[in-house]
Every structure is written in structure tokens, then in C-alpha cells.
Design a protein around this motif. Sequence first.
Motif, short mmCIF file in Angstrom:
data_model
loop_
_atom_site.label_atom_id
_atom_site.label_comp_id
_atom_site.label_asym_id
_atom_site.label_seq_id
_atom_site.Cartn_x
_atom_site.Cartn_y
_atom_site.Cartn_z
N LYS A 84 -66.02 -50.45 18.94
CA LYS A 84 -65.05 -51.51 18.65
C LYS A 84 -63.76 -51.37 19.46
CE LYS A 84 -66.69 -52.47 13.95
NZ LYS A 84 -66.32 -52.53 12.50
N SER A 85 -63.18 -50.18 19.45
CA SER A 85 -61.89 -50.00 20.11
C SER A 85 -61.99 -49.70 21.59
CB SER A 85 -61.11 -48.87 19.43
OG SER A 85 -61.74 -47.62 19.66
N GLY A 86 -63.16 -49.17 22.03
CA GLY A 86 -63.31 -48.80 23.43
C GLY A 86 -62.74 -47.43 23.75
N ASP A 87 -62.15 -46.73 22.76
CA ASP A 87 -61.67 -45.37 22.98
C ASP A 87 -62.83 -44.49 23.44
OD1 ASP A 87 -59.40 -46.47 21.94
OD2 ASP A 87 -59.05 -44.90 20.46
N ARG A 88 -62.48 -43.50 24.30
CA ARG A 88 -63.55 -42.68 24.88
C ARG A 88 -63.24 -41.20 24.74
NH1 ARG A 88 -65.05 -43.25 31.14
NH2 ARG A 88 -63.09 -42.08 31.31
N LEU A 89 -64.26 -40.46 24.35
CA LEU A 89 -64.20 -39.00 24.29
C LEU A 89 -65.16 -38.46 25.34
CD1 LEU A 89 -63.11 -36.54 22.53
CD2 LEU A 89 -65.30 -36.66 21.34
N ARG A 90 -64.63 -37.69 26.29
CA ARG A 90 -65.48 -37.11 27.33
C ARG A 90 -65.50 -35.60 27.17
NH1 ARG A 90 -65.12 -38.87 33.51
NH2 ARG A 90 -66.64 -40.37 32.70
N VAL A 91 -66.70 -35.05 27.02
CA VAL A 91 -66.88 -33.61 26.87
C VAL A 91 -67.70 -33.11 28.05
CG1 VAL A 91 -67.71 -31.76 25.38
CG2 VAL A 91 -66.92 -33.90 24.36
N ARG A 92 -67.14 -32.13 28.76
CA ARG A 92 -67.87 -31.53 29.88
C ARG A 92 -68.28 -30.12 29.51
NH1 ARG A 92 -65.08 -33.57 35.59
NH2 ARG A 92 -66.18 -35.58 35.61
N LEU A 93 -69.60 -29.89 29.48
CA LEU A 93 -70.15 -28.59 29.12
C LEU A 93 -70.36 -27.77 30.39
CD1 LEU A 93 -70.90 -30.63 26.79
CD2 LEU A 93 -72.81 -29.12 26.30
N HIS A 94 -69.75 -26.59 30.43
CA HIS A 94 -69.86 -25.71 31.59
C HIS A 94 -70.89 -24.60 31.36
CE1 HIS A 94 -66.19 -27.15 33.84
NE2 HIS A 94 -66.07 -27.75 32.67
N GLU A 95 -71.06 -24.22 30.09
CA GLU A 95 -72.06 -23.21 29.74
C GLU A 95 -72.48 -23.42 28.29
OE1 GLU A 95 -72.60 -18.32 29.49
OE2 GLU A 95 -70.62 -19.21 29.86
N VAL A 96 -73.76 -23.59 28.05
CA VAL A 96 -74.28 -23.78 26.70
C VAL A 96 -74.72 -22.44 26.15
CG1 VAL A 96 -76.02 -24.91 25.29
CG2 VAL A 96 -74.99 -26.15 27.21
N LEU A 97 -74.10 -22.03 25.06
CA LEU A 97 -74.41 -20.75 24.44
C LEU A 97 -75.44 -20.87 23.33
CD1 LEU A 97 -70.71 -19.50 24.19
CD2 LEU A 97 -72.37 -19.03 26.01
N GLU A 98 -75.46 -22.03 22.66
CA GLU A 98 -76.40 -22.28 21.57
C GLU A 98 -76.56 -23.78 21.40
OE1 GLU A 98 -79.12 -21.21 18.86
OE2 GLU A 98 -77.83 -19.68 19.75
N ASP A 99 -77.79 -24.20 21.18
CA ASP A 99 -78.07 -25.63 21.00
C ASP A 99 -79.20 -25.76 19.99
OD1 ASP A 99 -78.54 -28.34 21.11
OD2 ASP A 99 -78.54 -28.46 23.28
N SER A 100 -78.91 -26.35 18.82
CA SER A 100 -79.93 -26.48 17.79
C SER A 100 -79.77 -27.80 17.05
CB SER A 100 -79.86 -25.31 16.79
OG SER A 100 -78.61 -25.29 16.14
N ALA A 101 -80.85 -28.26 16.48
CA ALA A 101 -80.84 -29.50 15.70
C ALA A 101 -81.45 -29.23 14.33
CB ALA A 101 -81.62 -30.60 16.42
N HIS A 102 -80.89 -29.88 13.31
CA HIS A 102 -81.33 -29.65 11.93
C HIS A 102 -81.37 -30.97 11.18
CE1 HIS A 102 -80.53 -25.33 12.61
NE2 HIS A 102 -79.47 -25.77 13.27
N GLU A 103 -82.41 -31.18 10.39
CA GLU A 103 -82.53 -32.37 9.55
C GLU A 103 -81.99 -32.01 8.17
OE1 GLU A 103 -82.68 -35.84 8.22
OE2 GLU A 103 -83.50 -35.59 10.26
N LEU A 104 -80.85 -32.56 7.79
CA LEU A 104 -80.23 -32.22 6.52
C LEU A 104 -80.67 -33.14 5.38
CD1 LEU A 104 -76.55 -31.44 7.62
CD2 LEU A 104 -78.55 -29.93 7.53
N GLY A 105 -81.14 -34.33 5.71
CA GLY A 105 -81.55 -35.26 4.66
C GLY A 105 -80.36 -35.86 3.92
N SER A 106 -80.64 -36.56 2.85
CA SER A 106 -79.60 -37.21 2.06
C SER A 106 -78.81 -36.18 1.27
CB SER A 106 -80.20 -38.25 1.10
OG SER A 106 -80.89 -39.24 1.83
#
Length: 235
Positions: A84-106
Motif C-alpha cells: 500500500k505505502s510503497g515503503d521498501r526494506l532491503r536486506v543484503r545477506l553476506h553470509e548465511v549462518l543458519e537457515d530453517s523453516a518451521h510450520e507453527l500452525g494456528s
Amino acid sequence: MRLVVARCSVDYTGRLTAHLPLAPRLLIVKADGSVLVHSDGGSYKPLNWMSPPCTLRTTTRSAEEAARDESSDWIEQWDVTHDKSGDRLRVRLHEVLEDSAHELGSDPGLVKDGVEAHLQALLAQNIETLGEGWTLVRREYATAIGPVDILARDAAGQSVAVEIKRRGEIDGVEQLTRYLELLNRDPLLSPVRGIFAAQVIKPQAKVLAADRGITCVTLDYDALRGIDDAEARLF
């Protein structure tokens, strides 16, 4: 929910401009689309974030592309744009130390002790807390703009609308004012006076309530539950 621990830099542009220099941080991408940037100290609040509705686009660079641009060694870039607002967040990753995904449910939600529903039930059960000879008409008295927490009658038989909050602020007084305006149009109820009840009432709310002819009452939650015997206190 995706959790990424990475050395990253962050830039926010839009209604304001903010920059976080390169450092290890926790990045959270939630199921509702929000993106939050956390550090390992300071507070529980994120350093920066983007609330939904927003769109996340990722760009990755190959080793060859990174070698051609020696001014920056980022390997992945997140561009999060608010829809809606067009505001932007830019994140630049230089080194990934940990990356995980989890399904938390309701989530069942936070259950608090002393919330408005409990206060309403307790006050309805102990309506004479507001005055001797008072009677309860009903809880959640329906109106065209929403339910009044409690409708009661005082010892003289006058109708009283009670609005209950955990913390009494100006918006609660405004809400009760709207209810009173509507209820006083009903010849079977009029005149209806108001009581604004809360565990804590802010001074500004008390001033506004007095100006509107509304009585403020501070509720003792423990006393209503029968846990706290005021007469047995030393102080």
C-alpha cells in the motif's frame, strides 16, 4: 516461519530512511508476510521490520557476479515492498549462518489473567460492588453500534451503562459516550448514566469522563475474585 541467522546489512526507505550496517542478525519471515530484523540485545523489539501486506522478492548472485563487483560481497538480497505505502526494506545477506523453516500452525492466543472479559463477569456477579441495591439487567447489552459491557439499575431504578477496560484511556470514554447517546434515545431506558470502570484509569480519561458526566470506578480484580481481603491488610 522462516528463521535466518546471517551477516547482513539493512536499508529502509519510505516515510523515513534508516540503515543498519553489516552485522550478524536474526531475520524472521512470518506466514502473514511480515519480515523482522532482530539483534541479540537491546530489547524484544525488532531493529527494523515490514508489516503486511507486503511482497518479498529475493535476488541471488553467483560467485562470478560477486567477483565482478568487488565493492560488495553480498550473496542474496531481499527486497520487501509494502503493497500500500510503497515503503521498501532491503536486506543484503553476506553470509548465511543458519537457515530453517518451521510450520507453527494456528496459535491459540495468549490467555491473560484479569482481562476485560473476566472483569466483566466478576463485576456482573458482584454488581453491588457499584452500590447497595444495584441489580444487573444483562451483560453484553446489544446496541446498533456494539454491545454495552453491563447494563444495570441503581438503587433508585435508574439505568446505568458500564464500560469495562483493563486500562482506562480516552478512547474507552469516547466509546461509552457513544453508547450513552444511543441508549438515551430509548424511552424505556432513558435516562441512562454511565460508569467507566477499569483496573487503572489514566488522568486524561478521568478529566474527559468528568466533562461528559461519566463516573469513573477503579476495579480491584483480586478483591472481586475474593482473593484479596482488603480488611485484613496491614497497609
